[in-house]
Scaffold this active site. Structure first.
Site, mmCIF file in Angstrom:
data_model
loop_
_atom_site.group_PDB
_atom_site.id
_atom_site.type_symbol
_atom_site.label_atom_id
_atom_site.label_comp_id
_atom_site.label_asym_id
_atom_site.label_seq_id
_atom_site.Cartn_x
_atom_site.Cartn_y
_atom_site.Cartn_z
ATOM 1 N N LEU A 195 -79.079 9.723 -12.569
ATOM 2 C CA LEU A 195 -77.782 10.204 -13.057
ATOM 3 C C LEU A 195 -76.637 9.577 -12.276
ATOM 4 C CD1 LEU A 195 -78.818 13.920 -13.540
ATOM 5 C CD2 LEU A 195 -78.326 12.284 -15.345
ATOM 6 N N ARG A 196 -76.986 8.868 -11.203
ATOM 7 C CA ARG A 196 -76.004 8.103 -10.411
ATOM 8 C C ARG A 196 -74.927 8.971 -9.769
ATOM 9 N NH1 ARG A 196 -79.112 3.641 -9.786
ATOM 10 N NH2 ARG A 196 -79.109 2.226 -11.550
ATOM 11 N N ASP A 220 -87.116 6.292 -17.006
ATOM 12 C CA ASP A 220 -86.646 5.483 -15.882
ATOM 13 C C ASP A 220 -85.228 4.963 -16.158
ATOM 14 O OD1 ASP A 220 -86.618 4.245 -13.438
ATOM 15 O OD2 ASP A 220 -87.560 2.407 -14.170
#
Lengths: 425, 317
Positions: free
Chosen positions: A64-65, A306
């Protein structure tokens, strides 16, 4: 709030259902599942005829950064992308900036994601401080603040004693390790699968043994310490053989593969297509076939997206200098459906790998359409054809090996906690 | 992903790798080079083929020798030449490869000669420039060094005439060599029936035999009866490590000396892309022997690079 989903092909592997049924959702729960439910029971009707209705997807590997890497994407943009892929449960690895090794950070992420009401985020805490592979994090504190398990993301523990002690410690508290098996001594500076393609392109290769030696080590220690282990993103046929044997001998191990490894090989890199720069690297055709066989025979428990959005500038570089990763959560269900069609694999078996099995791996009560369970539902339209491009992708990351390709099948609605969080235009 | 070096008419728009070139295309370059060879022997070493064009040597990785030969080649074609040693300028300031190139395009350069330490850099640049800009790969990582492959083919043709009957041995650090890869492709395309690579396993890339070569670990067996010996440079940093134990041991097990040279055909030629490590991969006596064509390679290299530039600029087809 009440919704009636009518006439869909309901596929719910946990309850062994694959039939045309109606589903009634009231106040965030599934309250009824039957044929021909009365339309008057709900305020909102969704016509799901010719569509497939499955539990909200549980993605075991979704970057999700956040925190920290918002220039690549934001929590909101990627949770919305996940919704567009039918995903309502999101497991995110700890290699954010800063790294998820402190309870405060985990709580912040949990609070922020809960406020968005777009899905359940399950953070994996860092197993070692700063993922340095040396010192343990405060595992119990992290667990209490919301970590579902413990991971090293893409930074494998090299010191065997640290691995051993961390497993002992996890096992003491019955917590689970989520690891990607890689011997970094062997894969360091490696870029793509070692073989004819790496030799042709002059890119440093990553051998299968960098995965298998690590799997061996992890499985032996897990067996000895009785630690629960989930192995992420297995890429090699030899690795799958090892896992199959370990499962038979009673090691508490599960594993997943990324959707890319099911459809792509190192051959797809062509002339340095950076969209195919992934970790683990795309492998050979024989590995790909083994992966499909292992999905069917049950060695592989789950399929993950991924999802790793990369900002465009970081892909616009010479191959080895570019950043690995692909934006993929929106393609997970379309590709799972394609897998079922192309290889004549029972759809229920595959849906199991993105709903009920991941729920078991996470030890949560999700991933089914049982009456009284949370109303997390994905409605998929197998007849909706669309092109993958920067407009059609909701994720901030537009980088995917499937860019510009046409797909048959798209998620048409996603329901989380009884609320419609995504509707396809 | 397509190979961007040919345009939709099948003409050469960039020279990025030997792989993907047809035999006819290679022969055309070699024939053109042949016609340029005489220019270097004249008093006035200049022809006006690239007059008014700008050739930009962009070296992201240092190399005086290769850059110089490209510079001489461009100047003999009357081009204006700019040399940019990016390794020590913009890159250290954080500029991306593409930004560097776009800045130079804005200055209206026509041909870019690019060297970069990263495999695929030339392909990357070529796929992001306008069709009227030509990229020549002067070496990208371990991937390709096409003008070296062409000049080596030119050299072999000069001394051996017929590719179809040759046995060629490539000796040394194949793993880290773009020269070896380019030569393997060129020789296969030109129809050489037997290409051998000779090296310890630590210096051989995975599945190298799939590129169409026979692998030898024993140099004496590998050199037996060959017509051409191509030696590769062993980088000093590969020594004393996990790939090779020492220079002395390497010279003992894989160095080319007169005794080993005698195992090849009597008229075998010895090649080396330079710079040589005398006493490491090659004995001085062999390097300076009558069988050595190492210096002619350098001369031919200029003619080959002139040919490539002329063909790319569409002035000589």
């Amino acid at each position: 709030m009440s919704i009636l989903i009518k006439n869909g092909r309901v596929v719910d592997p946990k309850n062994n259902i694959d039939a045309i049924l109606d589903i009634l959702v009231v106040d965030g729960k599934i309250v009824e599942l039957n044929k021909n439910l009365d339309s008057k029971k709900a305020k909102q009707i969704i016509d799901a005829s010719k569509k497939i209705v499955i539990p909200g997807i549980i993605d075991l590997q979704l970057n999700l950064r956040e925190p920290g890497n918002q220039y690549k994407s934001t929590l909101e943009s990627e949770m919305k992308a996940a919704n567009a892929g039918g995903v309502t449960c999101m497991v995110c690895p700890p290699d954010t900036t800063p790294i998820l090794d402190e309870p405060g950070l985990v709580k912040m992420l949990k609070n922020k994601s809960e406020a968005l009401k777009l899905g359940n985020v399950y953070p994996l805490g860092a197993l070692t401080q700063k993922l340095n592979g040396k010192l343990l994090t405060e595992i119990n504190d992290l667990y209490e603040s919301g970590c579902i398990g413990f991971s090293q993301a893409e930074k494998p523990i090299q010191d065997t004693e640290v691995l051993y002690r961390s497993f002992q410690y996890l096992s003491t508290f019955n917590l689970k390790a989520f690891l990607r098996a890689e011997d970094a001594y062997l894969s360091e500076k490696g870029i793509i699968n070692a073989g004819e393609i790496s030799t042709r392109l002059g890119l440093k290769g990553i051998q299968s043994i960098s995965e298998t030696t690590a799997i061996n080590k992890i499985l032996e220690i897990a067996h000895l310490t009785k630690t629960k282990v989930h192995l992420n993103k297995i890429s090699t046929a030899d690795g799958l053989n090892l896992i199959k044997i370990a499962k038979k001998s009673g090691v508490n191990v599960t594993c997943d593969v990324s959707i890319h490894q099911i459809f792509l090989t190192d051959n797809d890199i062509g002339f340095f297509n950076t969209n195919c720069f992934l970790k683990p690297p795309l492998r050979k055709e024989s590995d790909r076939i083994k992966i499909i066989d292992s999905i069917v025979d049950g060695t592989i428990d789950a399929i993950c997206s991924d999802h790793s959005p990369v900002n465009e500038d970081n892909k616009l570089k010479p191959f080895a200098e570019s950043e690995y990763g692909a934006s993929s959560v929106e393609l997970l269900m379309p590709l799972v459906y394609k897998l079922s069609e192309d290889y004549k694999i029972d759809l229920g078996l595959l849906i199991n790998k993105i709903t009920n099995h991941p729920s078991g791996i996470l030890e949560i009560n999700k991933g089914s359409l049982s009456v009284n369970s949370d109303a997390d539902i994905c409605i998929f339209d197998p007849e909706h054809s669309w092109e993958i491009n920067s407009k059609s992708l909701i994720s901030e990351g537009k980088n995917t090996p499937f860019f510009n390709q046409n797909f048959a099948g798209k998620v048409s609605s996603t329901i989380f906690n009884g609320n419609i969080v995504f509707t396809s235009s | 992903m397509f190979n961007p070096q040919l345009n939709n008419k099948g003409n050469l728009n960039h020279l990025l790798s030997i792989e993907g070139l047809s035999k006819e295309k290679i022969i055309q370059i070699l024939d053109t080079a042949e016609s340029f060879l005489k220019i270097g022997e004249r008093d006035v070493k200049k022809v006006p083929i690239l007059r008014g064009k700008t050739v930009c040597n962009v070296f992201f990785e240092n190399s005086t020798r290769t850059r110089t030969t490209f510079e001489i080649a461009a100047k003999r074609l009357s081009a204006d030449v700019i040399n940019l040693n990016v390794a020590t300028s913009s890159q250290s300031k954080g500029e991306t490869v593409l930004d560097t190139i776009n800045n130079l395009i804005a200055m209206n350069a026509d041909i870019f000669v690019v060297r970069h330490s990263s495999s695929g850099a030339a392909h990357f640049i070529a796929s992001h420039v306008k069709p009227n800009i030509h990229i020549i790969n002067a070496g990208d990582g371990n991937h390709s060094h096409p003008t070296q492959g062409l000049l080596d083919a030119f050299t072999i043709r000069k001394y051996k005439t017929n590719f179809n009957k040759l046995k060629v041995a490539i000796v040394g650090d194949i793993l880290n060599s773009r020269v070896a890869r380019s030569n393997i492709h060129a020789l296969n395309i030109l129809g050489v029936p037997e290409i051998r690579v000779i090296a310890p396993k630590t210096l051989l890339p995975d599945e190298i035999e799939k590129l169409g070569v026979h692998v030898f670990y024993d140099i004496d067996k590998g050199l037996s009866d060959v017509d051409v010996i191509m030696m590769l440079r062993i980088q000093n940093e590969r020594m004393d490590g996990i790939m090779l134990p020492s220079q002395e041991e390497y010279f003992k097990t894989y160095g080319l000396n007169q005794v080993r040279l005698d195992l090849a055909k009597k008229d075998a030629i010895v090649m080396h892309p330079g710079p040589m490590n005398r006493g490491v991969e090659i004995d001085s006596a062999v390097a300076d022997s009558e069988q050595s064509v190492i210096l002619p390679q350098v001369t031919f290299g200029i003619a080959v690079r002139m040919a490539v530039m002329a063909i790319l600029a569409g002035q000589h087809s």
